[in-house]
Structures are given as C-alpha cells and as structure tokens.
Scaffold this active site. Structure first.
Site, mmCIF file in Angstrom:
data_model
loop_
_atom_site.group_PDB
_atom_site.id
_atom_site.type_symbol
_atom_site.label_atom_id
_atom_site.label_comp_id
_atom_site.label_asym_id
_atom_site.label_seq_id
_atom_site.Cartn_x
_atom_site.Cartn_y
_atom_site.Cartn_z
ATOM 1 N N VAL A 187 50.128 -73.264 -28.450
ATOM 2 C CA VAL A 187 49.461 -72.387 -29.412
ATOM 3 C C VAL A 187 47.958 -72.332 -29.134
ATOM 4 O O VAL A 187 47.342 -71.279 -29.199
ATOM 5 C CB VAL A 187 49.740 -72.851 -30.854
ATOM 6 N N ASP A 188 47.371 -73.476 -28.808
ATOM 7 C CA ASP A 188 45.953 -73.485 -28.448
ATOM 8 C C ASP A 188 45.694 -72.627 -27.217
ATOM 9 O O ASP A 188 44.704 -71.891 -27.152
ATOM 10 C CB ASP A 188 45.498 -74.918 -28.168
ATOM 11 N N VAL A 189 46.569 -72.734 -26.221
ATOM 12 C CA VAL A 189 46.383 -71.956 -24.995
ATOM 13 C C VAL A 189 46.498 -70.463 -25.291
ATOM 14 O O VAL A 189 45.671 -69.659 -24.836
ATOM 15 C CB VAL A 189 47.400 -72.384 -23.925
ATOM 16 N N GLY B 184 43.416 -69.355 -27.033
ATOM 17 C CA GLY B 184 42.315 -69.245 -26.093
ATOM 18 C C GLY B 184 42.376 -67.967 -25.286
ATOM 19 O O GLY B 184 41.349 -67.304 -25.054
#
Length: 406
Positions: free
Chosen positions: A175-177, A180
């Site tokens: 999810v962070d990727v 980003g």
C-alpha cells in the site's frame, strides 16, 4: 555503467528542486522516483533521522539499513530540528525555494510549524505541494497510517490467504508503494498544470484511497454485486486454471487466460481430452468446475520437475513460471536483459549500494542512478545555494516561484 545502469548524467527532471519532509516509505519512494529522473531532492530529517535508518537488520556492507536504502538513493540529507527556531527557519527557507514539497506528517503538524501549503503559497506561488496521509484530511485525519493497518481496514487482507486460513498481509508494504507511485504521478500532473498556468497546486494522496483503487476487479465485482469476495489462496476468482501447482520438485504457477492456451496446456500435459470436456470448454465452466479441473491436473503436474514443465509450456506459448525466491527473481530478470539492479558508489567514501533499478524507461532521458542513500546530515543545510553533484549548470538564484524550468 554498473549492472547495466548509467550512474552519471542528467535526467528529464533536471533543474527541479524537491524539499522532501517525508519519512518511512510512501513519500520517500515518490521522491526517489523524482530523483532518479534528475530532480535535486534534499531529504530534510530530524536529528534522529528517518525512522527507517534504525529498522535493521538487514544492513548493507557499510552497516546501513537496507530498508532506508531501498527508497533514498540520489538524495541529499540535511538535518533541521523543527523544535528550534534555527532549524525551523532553515526548513522554511528550503521549502520556499523548492519547486516541490513532499510531506507525510499527520494532518495539522505542518500547519503547526508554518510549513503547510497555505503558509508557503504567498512566498512561492509556483510551489507544488504534495501531502500524503493515511486516511485523508477529514474524519480520518487522526488515524495512524500504517501499511498493515490499511491492508486490514482496506479489504486487502480479506482476499489474501488460504480459503480456510486467517487473513494475510502481502509480503511487502504494498500500500505504501502504491501510494508513493500515486504521489509521483500526481506531482508530475501538477507540474504539467504549472507549465500551463504558471501556478503550483496541491496534491493529496492517501493510503486507503490508493488501496481501494488498486483493488480493481475485486472492488468492481463487490460494487456491482453487493457481495464481497473471499480468499481463494493462489487461485483467481474469474479465471481457471490460474493458480499454483506442485510439480515433482517445487511449485510452479500456470496462468491460462483463454481457450487456445487451455487447449495447448492440455496437449502439453498429454491430456488433450480435457479441452473437449464439457465441464472445461469455456473459462466460465472451468471456474465453476475448478475443483474437478484441479483434481485432474494435480497428479499429471506432480510427475515431472517444474522447470521441465515451464520449458514445455513456454514452447507451446502457455503462460507458466517457477515460484522464485527474491534472489532467483533478480537473476531471472537479469537473464532476460532487464538490468534490474542499480549499483551506486559514493565518490568520496567509496561506499556502494545495490538497489532495484527504476522500472520506467525513457529512451531519450533515462533514469540515472547517481549516488547511494545519504548518511544522516551528510550534505549540510545550504543545498539551495549549491550546484547538485549531477548538474553541470550554474545554480539557480532566481526568486522563489519564478523559475522557468519545470
């Protein structure tokens, strides 16, 4: 040239200046992508540094956190203690002289320091301000934005894992990727708009929204039918056979997407009659009779080594592959000529770093992997008055917001 990747030169975003206040993963991933294409990114850190500097093991040969290294190459690091007047003044100067500010503090933190978009806009009308949150700036503003938490509340864990097992997270902070990448895209869109209007704008992305959008077909099915999908392990809700099987020595996956592939698959198995079986003649029938199909396939696939099956399927143009570990995956990509590893070397200390290469390829202005992730505070604070190591032009001393370059 290192591992097939150019390590010096300029990029399509050369001349763009980024003040990066973000930490951990989503924001640093976005700013690293900007840096890979030539942007001059300064990472503004607290005296203790980005949290991920302490997330170890593993560490690289220099003893630095590989987690931090994964998303911070091509950047410069300065320390600004925002709890002091000197540190806050320097941070504000950096923000006011940047083309892009990126931050992922909890909503309200940047306002408290006078570093929010509204506070900076008058001094820098061309500023593109990107704010990354967990759950937006409204009712969810106070919720902590951790990847695992968002995978849970955002539905991803409910569809990941064995049918009769517990919900499972994905093996990386996906999810962070994704967030980003959305921030990276949003910043580029805002820069394009600035080219047209002469003014910067605000970019807002959040973890939950990024995940929900990334659920794609699973979300579409739930919205259309009112029924939430469940866990299928490694099977696909709409395609069969499209899952993991055990061969004689190890696992492989088969990804049959149409009838031609299924007929070829059955022929390679020595079971051409399966393609004529009334239960399997259409994809919809194969999905509806998944258990019977799997029962027919398992003993056949278990009779030969996985690599033999993969080679035979490839010859018949049937999508299939081994279940590689991470090291095998990089070796596989390298064998295909994809240059998957970027090796960078600090020209002063000789410290090197090996990271996944940027996956976006521009033929006229490729990504450039120049420098390893910076040591904490390695570049001092007067970055806006210096010429970046990769830039052979004079430093830009025009007034904030008056630069003509993107």
């Amino acid at each position: 040239m290192a591992d097939g990747v150019t390590t010096s030169g300029t990029g399509v975003l050369d001349g763009l200046r980024v003040a990066d206040f973000s930490r951990v993963l989503a924001g640093p991933y976005a700013t690293m992508m900007l840096a890979d294409f030539g942007a001059d990114v300064v990472k503004i850190e607290s005296p203790s540094g980005d949290d991920t500097r302490a997330w170890r093991p593993p560490v690289d040969d220099a003893g630095e956190s590989t987690y931090f290294g994964a998303v911070n190459r091509n950047k410069r690091s300065v320390v600004c203690d925002l709890t002091t007047s000197e540190g806050l003044a320097e941070a504000r100067r950096l923000a006011e002289t940047a083309d892009v500010v990126v931050e992922n503090f909890r909503p309200g933190v940047m306002e408290r320091f006078g570093l929010d978009e509204a506070s900076l806009r008058d001094a820098n009308p061309r500023l593109v301000y990107c704010s990354i949150t967990g759950f937006g700036r409204g009712e969810g503003a106070s919720l902590p934005g951790y990847d695992l938490l968002v995978q849970a509340v955002g539905g991803l864990m409910s569809i990941t894992g064995a049918p009769n097992g517990e919900p499972s997270k994905v093996g990386v902070a996906l999810v962070d990727v994704l967030t980003g990448l959305n921030a990276f895209s949003g910043i580029l869109l805002a820069l394009r708009q600035r080219d047209a209007t002469g003014r910067g704008s605000r970019v807002d992305v959040d973890l939950l929204g990024s995940l929900l959008a990334a659920l794609t077909n699973q979300a579409s099915g739930a919205l259309a039918t009112g029924r939430s999908p469940g866990r299928l392990g490694n099977a696909h809700p709409s395609i069969a056979p499209y899952e993991l099987f055990r061969a004689a020595d190890r696992e492989l996956v088969v990804a049959v997407g149409n009838y031609r592939q299924f007929a070829a698959f059955a022929a390679v198995l020595g079971r051409p009659e399966l393609a004529l079986d009334a239960r399997f003649v259409t994809n919809e029938f194969r999905v509806g009779n998944r258990a019977a199909l799997r029962e027919a396939l398992e003993p056949v696939l278990a009779a030969r080594p996985a690599a033999e099956w993969v080679a035979a399927f490839a010859a018949a143009r049937v999508p299939a592959g081994l279940v590689n570990d991470v090291a095998e995956a990089f070796a596989f990509a390298a064998a295909l000529g994809l240059d998957p590893v970027a090796t960078t070397t600090d020209p002063v200390t000789g410290r090197t770093s090996r990271q996944p290469a940027t996956p976006i390829h521009l033929d006229t202005a490729p990504a450039v992997h120049r420098t390893p992730p910076p040591l904490l505070g390695a570049h001092g604070a007067r970055w806006a008055d210096e010429t970046p190591d990769h830039d052979d032009t004079a430093p830009d001393h025009t007034a904030p917001g008056e630069r003509t370059r993107p």
